[in-house]
Enzyme design. Structure first.
Site, PDB file in Angstrom:
ATOM      1  N   LYS A  48      53.368  48.628  43.665  1.00 31.88           N
ATOM      2  CA  LYS A  48      52.208  49.425  44.098  1.00 31.88           C
ATOM      3  C   LYS A  48      52.075  49.424  45.617  1.00 31.88           C
ATOM      4  CE  LYS A  48      48.011  47.347  44.144  1.00 31.88           C
ATOM      5  NZ  LYS A  48      47.198  47.333  45.345  1.00 31.88           N
ATOM      6  N   ASN A  49      52.189  48.250  46.223  1.00 25.85           N
ATOM      7  CA  ASN A  49      51.914  48.161  47.655  1.00 25.85           C
ATOM      8  C   ASN A  49      53.052  48.688  48.528  1.00 25.85           C
ATOM      9  OD1 ASN A  49      49.407  47.244  47.048  1.00 25.85           O
ATOM     10  ND2 ASN A  49      49.851  45.086  47.444  1.00 25.85           N
ATOM     11  N   CYS A 107      39.876  46.363  46.841  1.00 25.66           N
ATOM     12  CA  CYS A 107      39.140  45.288  46.166  1.00 25.66           C
ATOM     13  C   CYS A 107      38.231  44.567  47.149  1.00 25.66           C
ATOM     14  CB  CYS A 107      40.124  44.289  45.551  1.00 25.66           C
ATOM     15  SG  CYS A 107      40.854  44.881  44.024  1.00 25.66           S
ATOM     16  N   ARG A 127      37.663  43.341  55.397  1.00 16.89           N
ATOM     17  CA  ARG A 127      39.003  43.908  55.533  1.00 16.89           C
ATOM     18  C   ARG A 127      39.006  44.794  56.782  1.00 16.89           C
ATOM     19  NH1 ARG A 127      41.356  45.170  49.605  1.00 16.89           N
ATOM     20  NH2 ARG A 127      43.297  44.974  50.770  1.00 16.89           N
ATOM     21  N   ASP A 172      48.059  37.475  46.812  1.00 11.57           N
ATOM     22  CA  ASP A 172      47.921  38.260  45.573  1.00 11.57           C
ATOM     23  C   ASP A 172      48.330  37.463  44.332  1.00 11.57           C
ATOM     24  OD1 ASP A 172      47.056  40.333  47.119  1.00 11.57           O
ATOM     25  OD2 ASP A 172      48.905  41.496  47.007  1.00 11.57           O
TER      26      ASP A 172
HETATM   27  N1  EPU Z   1      43.111  42.024  59.163  1.00 16.73           N
HETATM   28  C1  EPU Z   1      42.413  42.075  60.334  1.00 16.73           C
HETATM   29  N2  EPU Z   1      42.537  43.210  61.099  1.00 16.73           N
HETATM   30  C2  EPU Z   1      43.312  44.255  60.711  1.00 16.73           C
HETATM   31  C3  EPU Z   1      44.041  44.184  59.514  1.00 16.73           C
HETATM   32  C4  EPU Z   1      43.920  43.042  58.737  1.00 16.73           C
HETATM   33  O1  EPU Z   1      41.694  41.151  60.702  1.00 16.73           O
HETATM   34  O2  EPU Z   1      43.369  45.244  61.442  1.00 16.73           O
HETATM   35  C5  EPU Z   1      42.997  40.816  58.331  1.00 16.73           C
HETATM   36  C6  EPU Z   1      42.393  41.126  56.952  1.00 16.73           C
HETATM   37  O3  EPU Z   1      40.993  41.126  56.987  1.00 16.73           O
HETATM   38  C7  EPU Z   1      42.981  40.016  56.131  1.00 16.73           C
HETATM   39  C8  EPU Z   1      44.356  39.763  56.751  1.00 16.73           C
HETATM   40  O4  EPU Z   1      44.290  40.323  58.064  1.00 16.73           O
HETATM   41  O5  EPU Z   1      42.201  38.872  56.273  1.00 16.73           O
HETATM   42  C9  EPU Z   1      45.525  40.389  56.019  1.00 16.73           C
HETATM   43  O6  EPU Z   1      45.288  41.761  55.808  1.00 16.73           O
HETATM   44  P1  EPU Z   1      46.431  42.841  55.578  1.00 16.73           P
HETATM   45  O7  EPU Z   1      46.211  43.940  56.548  1.00 16.73           O
HETATM   46  O8  EPU Z   1      47.746  42.150  55.548  1.00 16.73           O
HETATM   47  O9  EPU Z   1      46.093  43.335  54.124  1.00 16.73           O
HETATM   48  P2  EPU Z   1      45.927  44.821  53.614  1.00 16.73           P
HETATM   49  O10 EPU Z   1      46.964  45.685  54.230  1.00 16.73           O
HETATM   50  O11 EPU Z   1      44.499  45.216  53.673  1.00 16.73           O
HETATM   51  C10 EPU Z   1      47.630  44.500  51.681  1.00 16.73           C
HETATM   52  C11 EPU Z   1      47.629  44.700  50.204  1.00 16.73           C
HETATM   53  C12 EPU Z   1      46.793  43.612  49.553  1.00 16.73           C
HETATM   54  C13 EPU Z   1      47.351  42.252  49.923  1.00 16.73           C
HETATM   55  C14 EPU Z   1      47.425  42.113  51.444  1.00 16.73           C
HETATM   56  C15 EPU Z   1      48.067  40.821  51.917  1.00 16.73           C
HETATM   57  C16 EPU Z   1      47.842  47.084  49.973  1.00 16.73           C
HETATM   58  C17 EPU Z   1      47.221  48.380  49.604  1.00 16.73           C
HETATM   59  N3  EPU Z   1      47.078  46.010  49.897  1.00 16.73           N
HETATM   60  O12 EPU Z   1      46.277  44.625  52.105  1.00 16.73           O
HETATM   61  O13 EPU Z   1      46.941  43.805  48.171  1.00 16.73           O
HETATM   62  O14 EPU Z   1      46.517  41.246  49.408  1.00 16.73           O
HETATM   63  O15 EPU Z   1      48.181  43.210  51.995  1.00 16.73           O
HETATM   64  O16 EPU Z   1      49.363  40.712  51.417  1.00 16.73           O
HETATM   65  O17 EPU Z   1      49.013  47.014  50.304  1.00 16.73           O
HETATM   66  C18 EPU Z   1      46.350  43.684  45.920  1.00 16.73           C
HETATM   67  O18 EPU Z   1      47.367  44.330  45.660  1.00 16.73           O
HETATM   68  O19 EPU Z   1      45.651  43.105  45.036  1.00 16.73           O
HETATM   69  C19 EPU Z   1      45.917  43.565  47.295  1.00 16.73           C
HETATM   70  C20 EPU Z   1      44.682  43.218  47.617  1.00 16.73           C
END
Ligand code: EPU
Length: 420
Positions: A11-12, A106, A111, A294
């Site tokens: 998915k991701n 979620c 985020r 995850d």
């Molecule tokens: N963060 C910041 N600033 C930013 C971006 C992120 O502070 O500009 C922080 C977030 O708040 C978090 C951490 O950095 O504490 C990691 O965030 P990341 O950006 O890596 O996560 P994401 O892109 O929002 C994706 C997946 C998540 C998965 C995370 C970590 C997708 C759509 N979502 O989220 O997947 O947990 O990476 O691997 O790709 C899931 O599939 O259940 C899910 C939540």
């Protein structure tokens, strides 16, 4: 649970690759798309702004973004998912402007998107957030040296997409190394981008003038695979997860070995055999190749049945222990301290209860706990699980689980009569 289970596409990886497919006016053919809610919502959103989307079969899709007529993405669906924000990087690169609703996803903590914004600005874009929309616009996008203050999957991918069509060389330091980051880079390269170093801390992108069509197959979902591997551990089962890349599962495999499971790896499958209750251990979630956030609820559900005390520390999201209250209803003894640490005193068994899925991974973990529990359980709000798992209950049935999707109390009574 015993048997084999086929793992779907990631998915991701699918979410950003679908968005990236709109960066070319030529037709793109993508295989191994998981048929899950978040992916289907993104496809609907893309259709709504003029991308021609043709699903050839359940797992393959043909896209053509030659006639995009709207660069403002604000439909209801895109508010609910996180993946819609990948249209920011994709369209900033291609059209030098777009407006996308602030993403949902979620509720697992704050985020932030400051690192995405920092990257877009470094490439020469103006970024404002107004009326719930993230608005990005650039006269000219240019390569830049960007240091990420925080390792972020989303920001790494978004910046990489915009930079693929910027002038000159972009270097992103301290980037995310997850397999899906590599998959997006491979996809973009197959469209003619020039991206090197994905999967390491430093990604170098030499911008190109345009991207072309391609055919691409998405990698298997390592979190779905890990979930079934832990399902074997929790239910003292023997499960072979097929269509996986074992290398992507190293941290999950390491922890399963540590808690006493047997793990056998072959080229594209992994077998997990658990004959005894798990052993206690400690784990901290970390960016890849660390143990994935995850997978945190799934390992907690296993450790709550281990002899002794285990500690699980969540270092990525602040609010990812919401499922613990529900697990407690099934007899688990877990204390969450400081919001990021679960102290788990293992119990001998779970007992069935009525529980509610709080989010995608927490929901999947609760379903697994329910399968290991004595007696019946009902898990409400299963819609969260459907965001990211294709046919979850059907795959579990294939492993011998007594599980059914039910709508009404009458369905629940029928199920109870059926399974006795
Ligand atoms: N963060 C910041 N600033 C930013 C971006 C992120 O502070 O500009 C922080 C977030 O708040 C978090 C951490 O950095 O504490 C990691 O965030 P990341 O950006 O890596 O996560 P994401 O892109 O929002 C994706 C997946 C998540 C998965 C995370 C970590 C997708 C759509 N979502 O989220 O997947 O947990 O990476 O691997 O790709 C899931 O599939 O259940 C899910 C939540």
């Amino acid at each position: 649970m015993v048997g084999d289970v086929e793992i779907a596409g990631a998915k991701n990886a699918a979410l950003p690759i679908l968005a990236a497919a709109a960066m070319t006016d030529e037709t793109v053919y993508i295989e191994n798309i998981p048929d899950v809610r978040d992916v289907n919502i993104l496809l609907e959103t893309m259709r709504g702004i003029g991308v021609a989307v043709k699903r050839n079969d359940r797992h393959s899709v043909m896209l053509n973004a030659g006639n995009v007529h709207n660069l403002i993405v604000e439909d209801e669906g895109s508010k609910k998912i996180r993946g819609s924000y990948y249209l920011l990087g994709a369209f900033l690169g291609k059209y030098k402007q777009t407006e996308v609703v602030l993403p949902g996803g979620c509720d697992i903590g704050c985020r932030a998107i400051d690192q995405h914004i920092k990257g877009f600005r470094a490439l020469g874009a103006e970024v404002v957030i107004e009326h719930g929309l993230v608005k990005v616009r650039a006269q000219h996008l240019h390569g830049e040296h960007i240091y990420m203050d925080r390792v972020s999957v989303g920001a790494t991918i978004n910046i990489m997409m915009a930079a693929a069509l910027a002038d000159g060389m972009t270097i992103i330091e301290n980037c995310a190394k997850e397999p899906h980051v590599v998959d997006v880079a491979n996809f973009l390269n197959s469209c003619g981008a020039n991206i090197k170093g994905a999967g390491t801390d430093v990604i170098r992108i030499r911008g190109v003038a345009r991207l072309h069509g391609t055919e691409y197959t998405i990698i298997p979902d390592q979190i779905e695979a890990g979930t079934f591997m832990f399902a074997a551990a929790v239910t003292k089962g023997d499960v072979t997860v097929k269509n996986v890349i074992p290398k992507h599962l190293e941290s999950v495999t390491a922890k399963l070995l540590e808690i006493g499971c047997e793990v056998e790896e072959a080229d594209d499958c992994v077998r997990v055999v658990a004959s005894k209750p798990p052993l206690h251990t400690q784990v901290r979630t970390l960016p890849y190749p660390g143990f994935p956030t995850d997978m945190q609820p799934q390992i907690t559900v296993a450790l709550a049945l281990a002899k002794g005390t285990s500690i699980v520390t969540e270092s990525i999201f602040e609010n990812r222990f919401k499922y613990v209250d529900e697990l407690t209803r099934m007899g688990a003894e877990i204390r969450v301290e400081g919001g990021d640490t679960a102290i788990i005193d293992g119990v001998a068994k779970y007992t069935g209860a009525s529980i509610t899925a709080p989010d995608l991974r927490g929901g999947a973990a609760l379903v697994i706990a329910a399968l290991a529990a004595e007696g019946f359980s009902t898990v409400e709000d299963i819609k969260y699980v459907e965001r990211g798992y294709e046919d979850f209950h059907i795959k579990l049935q294939g492993l011998g689980a007594q599980i059914e999707l039910v709508e009404t109390d009458k369905d629940i009574q029928k199920f109870k009569l059926k399974v006795g």
